[in-house]
Enzyme design. Structure first.
Site, mmCIF file in Angstrom:
data_model
loop_
_atom_site.group_PDB
_atom_site.id
_atom_site.type_symbol
_atom_site.label_atom_id
_atom_site.label_comp_id
_atom_site.label_asym_id
_atom_site.label_seq_id
_atom_site.Cartn_x
_atom_site.Cartn_y
_atom_site.Cartn_z
ATOM 1 C CE1 TYR A 135 14.171 31.128 -33.823
ATOM 2 C CE2 TYR A 135 16.421 31.659 -34.459
ATOM 3 C CZ TYR A 135 15.246 30.984 -34.691
ATOM 4 O OH TYR A 135 15.137 30.162 -35.781
ATOM 5 C CE LYS A 165 12.541 33.589 -36.225
ATOM 6 N NZ LYS A 165 12.278 32.149 -36.090
#
Length: 302
Positions: A135, A165
């Site tokens: 992330y 992400k």
């Protein structure tokens, strides 16, 4: 498994006393699925993970796993400033979700990219049969590393690495990450107000807060772009930006966005400090302002 289409970064539903409201999660999942949202990114920044206890994060993902709609991707963010906690959260959901993700530690930060990859490796190995996503949100973590360099290091160290992400407005960095090793990894774009900017770089999956609210709008943007109507796509993209700016200007998007869910029929309850919880009167005023801007017609519906 390649995760595609809109993935909502979900809110942590609370009762008025601040405790978890797990009973609404089944309805929440149905609401998202009925608006063609393809999955949920749970316990992330939108979900106020940093304001939740590890036990609360476990209870939230357990509820999602028990009641998620069919054909609906479930990604659990397990990152934490404590590696021990992150590993425990990953182990806990290893048989419950479709993928896990972690951001970088953000108080004592990794001093090198290799340290960051080492941290991710330890977390990923606690759920070795699940796809693992890094992330990337440097505005909050301070981990300003090249994601192309991250993939180059991580692909030989994390066997279950699935992708990133990518929550950064660096669309060229997104492009390079997506093109890495012949498009080997699933790179999910995570800046809602730059959704349109990701389309020329062949983005196929997105994770964001406003997919809780405006999924029909984003699908219209995508359709207009794919059919060569760039002017319409840009006009519709302006609606997304106006929505974000209006809510953010009322005291911060996280609190406003969560409170606004009540207008859409999913009452996620109050926000935890420091995010603001909006009164019914304030929500009526926000709804009226959005109606004047022509945005309410693009919101998700029960």
């Amino acid at each position: 498994m390649e995760i595609k289409n809109l993935i909502a970064a979900t809110y942590a539903p609370l009762k008025e006393d601040g405790s978890l409201n797990l009973g609404i999660i089944k309805e929440y999942g149905f609401f998202l699925k009925s608006n063609k949202v393809a999955g949920a990114f749970v316990n992330g920044s939108t979900g106020d993970f940093a304001s939740l206890t590890p036990d609360e994060r476990k209870l939230i993902i357990d509820a999602w796993a028990a009641d998620k709609p069919s054909n609906f991707a479930l990604i659990n963010h397990v990152g934490d400033i404590s590696l021990k906690t992150a590993k425990d959260l990953a182990s806990h959901c290893a048989d419950k979700v479709d993928a896990i993700a972690t951001l970088s530690p953000f108080y004592f930060k990794p001093r090198s990219l290799q340290q960051l990859v080492d941290y991710c490796t330890e977390v990923a190995m606690c759920a070795p049969n699940l796809p693992f996503y890094y992330y990337h949100i440097p505005v909050l973590t301070g981990a300003h590393y090249s994601m192309e360099d991250f993939l180059e290091l991580a692909e030989n160290q994390i066997p279950n690495l699935a992708g990133i992400k990518f929550t950064n407005n660096d669309v060229l960095g997104f492009k390079h990450s997506k093109n890495f090793n012949n498009n080997k990894y699933n790179i999910l774009y995570g800046v809602d107000e730059m959704f349109l900017s990701s389309l020329p770089y062949e983005a196929t999956g997105w994770v964001g807060s406003t997919y809780n609210h405006l999924a029909p709008l984003y699908y219209k943007i995508k359709y207009a772009f794919e059919n060569g109507n760039i002017s319409l796509a840009a006009q519709l993209m302006d609606k997304s930006v106006q929505f974000i700016e209006l809510l953010d200007g009322r005291g911060g998007f996280n609190g406003a966005g969560k409170s606004f869910m009540k207008i859409l029929g999913i009452d996620c309850g109050p926000s935890r400090f420091p995010h603001k919880t909006f009164s019914n009167e304030e929500l009526v005023e926000i709804k009226g302002a959005l109606k004047k801007l022509g945005i309410m017609s693009y919101t998700n519906r029960l």
